[in-house]
Design an enzyme around this catalytic site. Structure first.
Site, mmCIF file in Angstrom:
data_model
loop_
_atom_site.group_PDB
_atom_site.id
_atom_site.type_symbol
_atom_site.label_atom_id
_atom_site.label_comp_id
_atom_site.label_asym_id
_atom_site.label_seq_id
_atom_site.Cartn_x
_atom_site.Cartn_y
_atom_site.Cartn_z
ATOM 1 C CB THR A 1 4.183 -11.735 2.643
ATOM 2 O OG1 THR A 1 3.701 -11.047 3.784
ATOM 3 C CG2 THR A 1 3.020 -12.168 1.792
ATOM 4 C CB CYS B 1 11.100 -1.005 1.266
ATOM 5 S SG CYS B 1 11.343 -0.212 -0.334
ATOM 6 C CD GLU C 1 9.998 -4.853 -9.092
ATOM 7 O OE1 GLU C 1 9.991 -3.880 -8.322
ATOM 8 O OE2 GLU C 1 8.977 -5.465 -9.438
ATOM 9 C CD1 TRP D 1 -0.213 -1.690 2.994
ATOM 10 C CD2 TRP D 1 0.671 0.338 3.313
ATOM 11 N NE1 TRP D 1 0.603 -1.763 4.101
ATOM 12 C CE2 TRP D 1 1.153 -0.527 4.325
ATOM 13 C CE3 TRP D 1 1.096 1.666 3.312
ATOM 14 C CZ2 TRP D 1 2.036 -0.123 5.309
ATOM 15 C CZ3 TRP D 1 1.981 2.074 4.299
ATOM 16 C CH2 TRP D 1 2.444 1.186 5.284
ATOM 17 C CG ASN D 2 5.089 1.270 0.598
ATOM 18 O OD1 ASN D 2 4.700 0.368 -0.131
ATOM 19 N ND2 ASN D 2 6.362 1.520 0.786
ATOM 20 C CD GLU E 1 10.338 -3.065 6.697
ATOM 21 O OE1 GLU E 1 9.588 -4.056 6.701
ATOM 22 O OE2 GLU E 1 10.691 -2.481 5.656
ATOM 23 C CD GLU F 1 12.645 -5.342 -5.707
ATOM 24 O OE1 GLU F 1 13.344 -5.130 -4.702
ATOM 25 O OE2 GLU F 1 13.113 -5.385 -6.849
HETATM 26 P P1 NAD Z 1 2.455 -7.475 3.059
HETATM 27 O O1 NAD Z 1 3.502 -8.509 2.787
HETATM 28 O O2 NAD Z 1 1.565 -7.681 4.212
HETATM 29 O O3 NAD Z 1 1.490 -7.310 1.800
HETATM 30 C C1 NAD Z 1 1.982 -6.999 0.518
HETATM 31 C C2 NAD Z 1 1.001 -7.523 -0.522
HETATM 32 O O4 NAD Z 1 0.999 -8.938 -0.450
HETATM 33 C C3 NAD Z 1 -0.459 -7.078 -0.290
HETATM 34 O O5 NAD Z 1 -1.088 -6.871 -1.537
HETATM 35 C C4 NAD Z 1 -1.059 -8.279 0.427
HETATM 36 O O6 NAD Z 1 -2.443 -8.379 0.256
HETATM 37 C C5 NAD Z 1 -0.329 -9.418 -0.289
HETATM 38 N N1 NAD Z 1 -0.268 -10.688 0.459
HETATM 39 C C6 NAD Z 1 -0.248 -10.877 1.800
HETATM 40 N N2 NAD Z 1 -0.215 -12.208 2.079
HETATM 41 C C7 NAD Z 1 -0.208 -12.855 0.891
HETATM 42 C C8 NAD Z 1 -0.177 -14.232 0.509
HETATM 43 N N3 NAD Z 1 -0.167 -15.227 1.411
HETATM 44 N N4 NAD Z 1 -0.173 -14.537 -0.808
HETATM 45 C C9 NAD Z 1 -0.164 -13.566 -1.746
HETATM 46 N N5 NAD Z 1 -0.223 -12.248 -1.452
HETATM 47 C C10 NAD Z 1 -0.232 -11.886 -0.146
HETATM 48 O O7 NAD Z 1 3.223 -6.100 3.152
HETATM 49 P P2 NAD Z 1 2.613 -4.656 3.482
HETATM 50 O O8 NAD Z 1 2.464 -4.535 4.952
HETATM 51 O O9 NAD Z 1 1.436 -4.403 2.609
HETATM 52 O O10 NAD Z 1 3.795 -3.720 2.957
HETATM 53 C C11 NAD Z 1 4.850 -3.325 3.753
HETATM 54 C C12 NAD Z 1 6.090 -4.149 3.435
HETATM 55 O O11 NAD Z 1 6.432 -4.009 2.058
HETATM 56 C C13 NAD Z 1 7.272 -3.666 4.215
HETATM 57 O O12 NAD Z 1 7.985 -4.756 4.738
HETATM 58 C C14 NAD Z 1 8.106 -2.951 3.180
HETATM 59 O O13 NAD Z 1 9.468 -2.887 3.482
HETATM 60 C C15 NAD Z 1 7.826 -3.754 1.960
HETATM 61 N N6 NAD Z 1 8.135 -2.973 0.750
HETATM 62 C C16 NAD Z 1 9.227 -3.308 0.002
HETATM 63 C C17 NAD Z 1 9.584 -2.558 -1.110
HETATM 64 C C18 NAD Z 1 10.799 -2.920 -1.940
HETATM 65 O O14 NAD Z 1 10.863 -2.502 -3.086
HETATM 66 N N7 NAD Z 1 11.749 -3.666 -1.410
HETATM 67 C C19 NAD Z 1 8.807 -1.462 -1.483
HETATM 68 C C20 NAD Z 1 7.694 -1.144 -0.703
HETATM 69 C C21 NAD Z 1 7.361 -1.912 0.414
#
Ligand code: NAD
Length: 504
Positions: free
Chosen positions: A245, A297, A475, A164-165, A398, A263
Site C-alpha cells: 500500500t 511492525c 516520525e 489497526w494494530n 512479514e 511507516e
Molecule cells: P494496510 O496497508 O492494508 O492498511 C493501512 C491503512 O491504509 C488502513 O487504514 C487502510 O484502510 C489504508 N489503505 C489501504 N489501501 C489504501 C489506499 N489505496 N489508499 C489509501 N489508504 C489505503 O495495512 P494493515 O494490514 O492495516 O496494517 C498492517 C501493516 O502495517 C503491516 O505491514 C505492518 O508492518 C504495518 N505497520 C507499520 C508500522 C510502522 O511504524 N512501520 C506500524 C504498524 C503497522
C-alpha cells in the site's frame, strides 16, 4: 446500532459507540457502507457504523481549511497552540481506562497493552506541545546587507492514514505533531478498528481544539483512503501500513509532488550471541515476537542464535513460548490475545502451513485452537519454526502474527550478511554483554532502530525511521513538528542604498 454484552458495562461504552463519524466539525452519519465491528475474542458483532464515503473526504478537507482560517490556528502563537495540545494529552490520560476498554474490544489486544498505548498517546501530545513551545526560529548568518531568517509555516491539511494494530498510539504520533505545526488533520483509521480514533476526536473537541481542525473518517482504504491522498488540497500524507500500500501511495504522492511519510512493514532480526545474559535474552526475545500477538511492525520475527548456544536457547525459548497463556485481552492472566480478525488469523496459519510443507519444523504452536473458549475467537498460538534458511519465504515475508523462525549462525560476518538479507530495514535486537561487539553489529545492520539487550522499547523523543521497504521519512522526536511544516526564508534589507543595477 447494535451492542452486544461485553466485559465493560455496555452502558459505559454506549456513548463511544454512536453511529457517527466526525467530518468538518460535525458528527454525521457516514455516507459509506454500514460496517460491523467485531470483538476478535468472541467473533461477535458489538456495533455497527456507517463508514465514511468518498464525499466525506472533500467535506473533511474543506472543513479543515475553513477551521484553520476561522480559528486562526495556523497563526496562533506557539504557546497558545501548545496549551490546547497539553489539554488533549491530559484528557487522554484521564480517559485511559475508557480508551483501553474500547481498544481492547475493537482490536482484541490485552488491556495492559491498550492502557499503555493510551498513556503513550497522552505523552505524545504533551511532548509535541513542549517541542512546539520550546522550538526556536533561526536567524541565519547574513552574507550581505540583510537580516536573514528561516521560518516554518503550516502546510495546510494533512492526511493521516493508520492501520489497526495500535490505533491510539499511531494516531497520536501523526495527529499531535501535525496539529502542533499549525495544520488541520483528516485522520483515516481502518474500518476494522475505527472506534478509538473517533473517541480521540471527542476528547480533542472537549479539550478545546477548534471544531473542524480534526476530522475522523474511517472508511475503506481503496476508496476513502485513496481519495484522501489524491485530494488536491491535502498538502502531505503520513501513512502507516503495509509495504505494498505504501509503495502505491508513494506513486500517487509523486504525481502530486506531495511529500509523504511512510511507516511500513518489517521482518526484523533478533541476534543472540553466546556471551549474552541468557535469562534477559530469553525474556526479551519472547516479548519481542509474541507480545501484541506478533501483530507489530517491529516484531523480532527472525531469531539468529550463535551456534554454541543454539540448542539450549531454542529449547528454553520453546518451553517458555508453550507456557504463554492464550486468552481474551480482558483476562489479566492473558499473555497472547486474539488476532484482529479470523481472516488475518487464517492467513497467518496458511503461511505457517506452507512453510511446513516447504520443510520447516514446528517446535511449538502451529495449529489453530479448536476447543474451549479459544475456538470462537481469532486465536493463534505462539509458534516457533526451525530447519529453515534465511532465504525461505517464511524468513523473508512479514507474517504479522505470533510466529518466529529460529536459525543458528557461526560468526559475525555470516550473521550480518544474513540479517541484512531482507527487503526490510525496520528494527533489530542484539543480545550480547560485549558492548563493543554490540555497537559494531548495530552499525552494520540496515535498520532504523536497533535495541541492545532490550527490545520493543519506545521513547517519543527518539526518532523512528524505516529503511528500504520499511518506509520513507521519520516520525517522532523533536523534529516531528518540523516534518509537518514548510520552511521559508525571509530576507529583510538593511542596506542604506538601493540595489545597484543597470543605468538606474
Ligand atoms: P494496510 O496497508 O492494508 O492498511 C493501512 C491503512 O491504509 C488502513 O487504514 C487502510 O484502510 C489504508 N489503505 C489501504 N489501501 C489504501 C489506499 N489505496 N489508499 C489509501 N489508504 C489505503 O495495512 P494493515 O494490514 O492495516 O496494517 C498492517 C501493516 O502495517 C503491516 O505491514 C505492518 O508492518 C504495518 N505497520 C507499520 C508500522 C510502522 O511504524 N512501520 C506500524 C504498524 C503497522
Amino acid at each position: 446500532m447494535t451492542l452486544a454484552a461485553h466485559f465493560v458495562s455496555p452502558t459505559s461504552l454506549t456513548a463511544d459507540l454512536v453511529d457517527s463519524i466526525y467530518v468538518g466539525g460535525r458528527w454525521v452519519l457516514g455516507t459509506g457502507d454500514e460496517i460491523e465491528t467485531v470483538d476478535p475474542a468472541t467473533s461477535t458483532v458489538f456495533a455497527t457504523l456507517h463508514s465514511a464515503g468518498v464525499e466525506d473526504v472533500d467535506t473533511a478537507v474543506q472543513g479543515g481549511i475553513d477551521a484553520a482560517h476561522r480559528s486562526g490556528w495556523a497563526t496562533m502563537l506557539h504557546h497558545e497552540r501548545a496549551a490546547v495540545l497539553h489539554r488533549i494529552g491530559n484528557s487522554i490520560e484521564y480517559n485511559a481506562d475508557r480508551i483501553a476498554a474500547l481498544q481492547t474490544l475493537d482490536t482484541g489486544k490485552t488491556l495492559t497493552e491498550t492502557r499503555a498505548l493510551a498513556l503513550s498517546a497522552a505523552n505524545t501530545f504533551r511532548y509535541m506541545a513542549a517541542a512546539l513551545e520550546t522550538m526556536d526560529g533561526v536567524l541565519t548568518t547574513p552574507r550581505g546587507p540583510w537580516m536573514t531568517m528561516s521560518t516554518h509555516e503550516p502546510m495546510g491539511v494533512i492526511g493521516a492514514i493508520t492501520p489497526w494494530n495500535s490505533p491510539i498510539a499511531s494516531d497520536a504520533q501523526k495527529i499531535a505533531p501535525a496539529l502542533a505545526a499549525g495544520n488541520a488533520v483528516v485522520a483515516k483509521p481502518p474500518v476494522w478498528a475505527p472506534w478509538v480514533t473517533l473517541l480521540l476526536a471527542r476528547l480533542c473537541d472537549e479539550a478545546g481544539l477548534p471544531a473542524g481542525l480534526l476530522s475522523v473518517i474511517p472508511g475503506p482504504g481503496r476508496t476513502v483512503g485513496e481519495a484522501l491522498v489524491r485530494h488536491p488540497d491535502v498538502a502531505k500524507v503520513t501513512f502507516t501500513g503495509g509495504t505494498s500500500t505504501g509503495r502505491h501511495l508513494a506513486h500517487v504522492a509523486a504525481d502530486k509532488l506531495m511529500p509523504i511519510t511512510l511507516e511500513l512493514g518489517g521482518k526484523s532480526p533478533t541476534i543472540v550471541f553466546d556471551d549474552a545474559d541468557v535469562e534477559r535474552a530469553l525474556q526479551g526475545v519472547l516479548y519481542g515476537i509474541f507480545s501484541s500477538s506478533g501483530q507489530s511492525c517491529i516484531a523480532g520475527s527472525r531469531i539468529f542464535v550463535q551456534r554454541s548456544l543454539f540448542e539450549h536457547f531454542t529449547n528454553e525459548l520453546v518451553a517458555r513460548a508453550g507456557r504463554l497463556r492464550l486468552g481474551p485481552g480482558t483476562d489479566p492472566s492473558t499473555d497472547v490475545a486474539p488476532m484482529i480478525t479470523l481472516a488475518h488469523r487464517d492467513s497467518v496459519a496458511r503461511m505457517v502451513d506452507n512453510a511446513v510443507l516447504a520443510g520447516a519444523r514446528t517446535l511449538c504452536g502451529g495449529a489453530v485452537p479448536v476447543e474451549g473458549r479459544l475456538a470462537d475467537g481469532a486465536y493463534y498460538p505462539p509458534t516457533v519454526l526451525t530447519d529453515v534458511t534465511n532465504t525461505d519465504a517464511i524468513c523473508q515475508e512479514e507474517i504479522f502474527g505470533p510466529v518466529a523462525v529460529i536459525m543458528p549462525f557461526d560468526d559475525e560476518l555470516d550473521l550480518v550478511e544474513q540479517a541484512n538479507d531482507t527487503a526490510y530495514g525496520l528494527a533489530c535486537g542484539i543480545w550480547s554483554q560485549d558492548y563493543r561487539r554490540a555497537l559494531r553489529i548495530a552499525k552494520a545492520i540496515d535498520a532504523g532502530t536497533v535495541w541492545v539487550n532490550t527490545y520493543k522499547q519506545f521513547s517519543i523523543s527518539t526518532p523512528f525511521t524505516g529503511l528500504r521497504d520499511s518506509g520513507l521519512g521519520t516520525e517522532k522526536g523533536r523534529d516531528a513538528v518540523r516534518h509537518y511544516s514548510n520552511q521559508k526564508s525571509i530576507y529583510l534589507d538593511t542596506s542604506e542604498s538601493p540595489i545597484a543595477w543597470g543605468r538606474n
